[in-house]
Write an enzyme that holds these catalytic residues in place. Sequence first.
Site, short mmCIF file in Angstrom:
data_model
loop_
_atom_site.label_atom_id
_atom_site.label_comp_id
_atom_site.label_asym_id
_atom_site.label_seq_id
_atom_site.Cartn_x
_atom_site.Cartn_y
_atom_site.Cartn_z
NE ARG A 69 3.26 -12.08 29.38
CZ ARG A 69 3.53 -12.94 30.36
NH1 ARG A 69 3.66 -12.51 31.60
NH2 ARG A 69 3.63 -14.22 30.13
CE1 TYR A 197 8.42 -8.93 22.29
CE2 TYR A 197 6.99 -9.39 24.15
CZ TYR A 197 7.54 -9.76 22.94
OH TYR A 197 7.17 -10.95 22.37
CE LYS A 206 -1.95 -12.22 27.67
NZ LYS A 206 -0.85 -12.98 27.18
CG HIS A 226 -3.68 -16.42 29.49
ND1 HIS A 226 -2.47 -16.92 29.90
CD2 HIS A 226 -3.46 -15.87 28.27
CE1 HIS A 226 -1.55 -16.68 28.98
NE2 HIS A 226 -2.12 -16.05 27.97
CB SER A 248 2.87 -17.22 28.24
OG SER A 248 2.02 -16.33 28.93
CB CYS A 250 1.53 -23.74 27.13
SG CYS A 250 2.92 -23.59 28.25
CG ASP A 277 -3.34 -14.34 24.63
OD1 ASP A 277 -2.71 -15.33 25.03
OD2 ASP A 277 -3.10 -13.19 25.05
NE ARG A 378 4.81 -13.70 22.03
CZ ARG A 378 3.94 -14.48 22.66
NH1 ARG A 378 2.71 -14.58 22.26
NH2 ARG A 378 4.31 -15.17 23.72
P1 GTP Z 1 0.89 -16.96 24.26
O1 GTP Z 1 0.63 -16.18 23.02
O2 GTP Z 1 2.25 -16.71 24.84
O3 GTP Z 1 -0.16 -16.82 25.30
O4 GTP Z 1 1.03 -18.50 23.84
P2 GTP Z 1 0.10 -19.63 23.23
O5 GTP Z 1 -0.47 -20.43 24.35
O6 GTP Z 1 -0.83 -19.09 22.21
O7 GTP Z 1 1.18 -20.58 22.57
P3 GTP Z 1 1.38 -21.10 21.06
O8 GTP Z 1 0.17 -21.75 20.48
O9 GTP Z 1 1.97 -20.00 20.27
O10 GTP Z 1 2.46 -22.26 21.29
C1 GTP Z 1 3.78 -21.99 21.53
C2 GTP Z 1 4.66 -23.21 21.51
O11 GTP Z 1 3.99 -24.42 21.85
C3 GTP Z 1 5.27 -23.43 20.16
O12 GTP Z 1 6.63 -23.73 20.36
C4 GTP Z 1 4.53 -24.61 19.61
O13 GTP Z 1 5.29 -25.30 18.68
C5 GTP Z 1 4.25 -25.43 20.87
N1 GTP Z 1 3.03 -26.28 20.74
C6 GTP Z 1 1.78 -25.85 20.50
N2 GTP Z 1 0.91 -26.89 20.42
C7 GTP Z 1 1.65 -28.01 20.64
C8 GTP Z 1 1.34 -29.41 20.70
O14 GTP Z 1 0.19 -29.84 20.56
N3 GTP Z 1 2.38 -30.26 20.96
C9 GTP Z 1 3.65 -29.82 21.13
N4 GTP Z 1 4.61 -30.72 21.37
N5 GTP Z 1 3.99 -28.50 21.07
C10 GTP Z 1 3.00 -27.62 20.84
C1 SPV Z 2 1.72 -14.09 26.76
O1 SPV Z 2 2.87 -13.92 27.20
O2 SPV Z 2 0.88 -14.81 27.34
C2 SPV Z 2 1.34 -13.47 25.48
C3 SPV Z 2 2.26 -12.51 24.87
O3 SPV Z 2 0.26 -13.73 24.97
S1 SPV Z 2 2.22 -10.95 25.62
O4 SPV Z 2 1.27 -10.10 24.88
O5 SPV Z 2 3.56 -10.39 25.53
O6 SPV Z 2 1.76 -11.06 26.98
MN MN Z 3 -0.98 -15.07 26.27
#
Ligand code: GTP
Ligand code: SPV
Ligand code: MN
Length: 597
Positions: A69, A197, A206, A226, A248, A250, A277, A378
């Site tokens: 983004r 993208y 979003k 979110h 994002s 996290c 999400d 992704r």
């Molecule tokens: P968006 O799709 O961008 O909104 O992200 P999301 O919040 O769904 O993030 P996602 O669950 O894909 O986590 C992304 C990153 O966080 C990855 O690198 C994971 O390995 C890391 N991660 C997730 N949960 C944990 C956790 O409990 N501990 C640690 N250390 N890392 C974590």
């Molecule tokens: C984020 O960035 O929080 C996502 C991926 O979930 S995107 O759809 O690119 O915004």
């Molecule tokens: Mn997101």
Amino acid sequence: MTTNKKVLAWIDEMAAMTQPDKIVWIDGSEAQAEALRAEACSTGELCKLNEELLPNCYLHRTAINDVARVEGRTFICTPTKEEAGNINNWVEPGEMYAKLKELYTGSMKGRTMYVIPYSMGVVGSDFAKIGVELTDSIYVVLNMLIMTRVSTDVIKALDTTDDFVKGLHARADIDEEKRYITHFPQDNTIMSVNSGYGGNVLLGKKCFALRIASYLGRKEGWMAEHMLILGVEYPNGDVKYVTAAFPSACGKTNLAMLIPPAVYKNQGYKVWTVGDDIAWLRVNPEDGKLYAINPENGFFGVAPGTNENSNPNALATTKKDTIFTNVCYDKDNNSIWWEGLDNNPPENALNWRGEEWDYRKYNKADKVGTAGAHPNSRFTAKATNCPCLSPEFNNPKGVPVSAIVFGGRRAKTAPLVYQSFNWKHGSFVGSIMASETTAAASGAVGVVRRDPMAMRPFVGYNMGDYFKHWLDMGKVIPNAPKIFHVNWFRTDDQGNFIWPGFGDNMRVLLWILARCEDKVDAVETPIGFVPKAEDINIEGLSDVTIDTIRELLTIDVKSWKDDIANIKEFYAQIGDHVPAEMYEELAALEARLNAAE
Ligand code: GTP
Ligand code: SPV
Ligand code: MN
């Protein structure tokens, strides 16, 4: 095709401007999707992967300047700058429409314009809203078919309503200098140009489900957030629902698909995924509780780090019918790979840019330059392929929320978990959220920034008014969820994560839910209630002792005081729409910290 004259007139107008060779309506049928996949493969837009290993799966690479983004080029075009607020980029609507017109004019010459009528939420649900996206990208069509509900039912629903969100997307030249992701909340309109993208172009996500929907939610008395939504099933069959807002990349997808550690799994505990999400939340007049739906129909999840241990459910979800974007290509197996999938990087591979790639040259300090998969690569996968998809996923009424959890990446300061004193204080806790930035947006990674409610990039109006909306909602939810804050990312002096995270986050979820039912005590601190160390179950954890938990729960008054100064600056930056109640909470926190010294 719909009989709705407003829809047809708008499509005519957009087609007159973009000048496509032809216009094709997307009806959600498998036959049409299959023909589009074949066409995309013939032009190289998609690469069909090994049918035995990954049936009906495809690889796509975006342009190398177009992998996340672009917050700097995302605009909220309200009539006045004040409505958009200081945190959003703003351009006056007339001026932005004129600029966009230049960029769109003739941009679809020689191309096809696809018309995608889609629903966010189950068609017919009180929560659901319809959108129509016009795009010249087959990749976008195929992603929208996974991420949203597209069917002839939506086209039928569109016949009898003028309440729909208009979205126009054109790839144009993928010129980053001319890339605009723009929103016109008063016109129910989204216009995106010069990107291909994810979050920039899948306009249901979003752009609609957060930016436009947050604006509508404020106007209509509901919330667009979110947030993931999960259900915790107890051995007696009860299910309690939790939503969680993390910035994002996290950990939302990971938490939403969590597999409980053996000590709980063996007793019959289970976690069900409703969403990973986005949550739309409304008060249910029957029981006075806040109910949540996931408006999406699939997952656009971060690939790197997903593996058999961290998130087996996500991995299983991507084994068929999935589009992979910007991952590493394994030439020998016609398959894919990413950092953190396993310890066997392919010998004969192409990186996310499509260049020959040698895993031996990988350097953690330069992931974007040396990784096989882009850090923000992704998968787009169907919700219905998720082994832990909640049986309530398609419930048009949504699920009742017991707890709302905020969280971010904080190496220090934020403890493993704390509970706010009440809704007003909880809203304040959300408003002061901070997190280290990730690869999900272009720009520097690892810099701490304030990201209120994980919504900094996604609020479609003034951030101060958004805080007010949170406070106002608390006054109209008779049985409001309790509000918590978590941090899985505290590090030791060597920079290693102290808390094991992932499945073990269940241990924290159970404390949270026990608090919601008054089943466990807590310790009152200046920032809120923290657990007694012995109330976080560490049975079965090898590297965690009760002292580790004590350390994770400590509140360093000095660093919190440093944070106060930074919060004040941030509130000042948002400006005079920050509600007085938030300043009251800030003053109260400061006073409690001073008294604690
Ligand atoms: P968006 O799709 O961008 O909104 O992200 P999301 O919040 O769904 O993030 P996602 O669950 O894909 O986590 C992304 C990153 O966080 C990855 O690198 C994971 O390995 C890391 N991660 C997730 N949960 C944990 C956790 O409990 N501990 C640690 N250390 N890392 C974590
Ligand atoms: C984020 O960035 O929080 C996502 C991926 O979930 S995107 O759809 O690119 O915004
Ligand atoms: Mn997101």
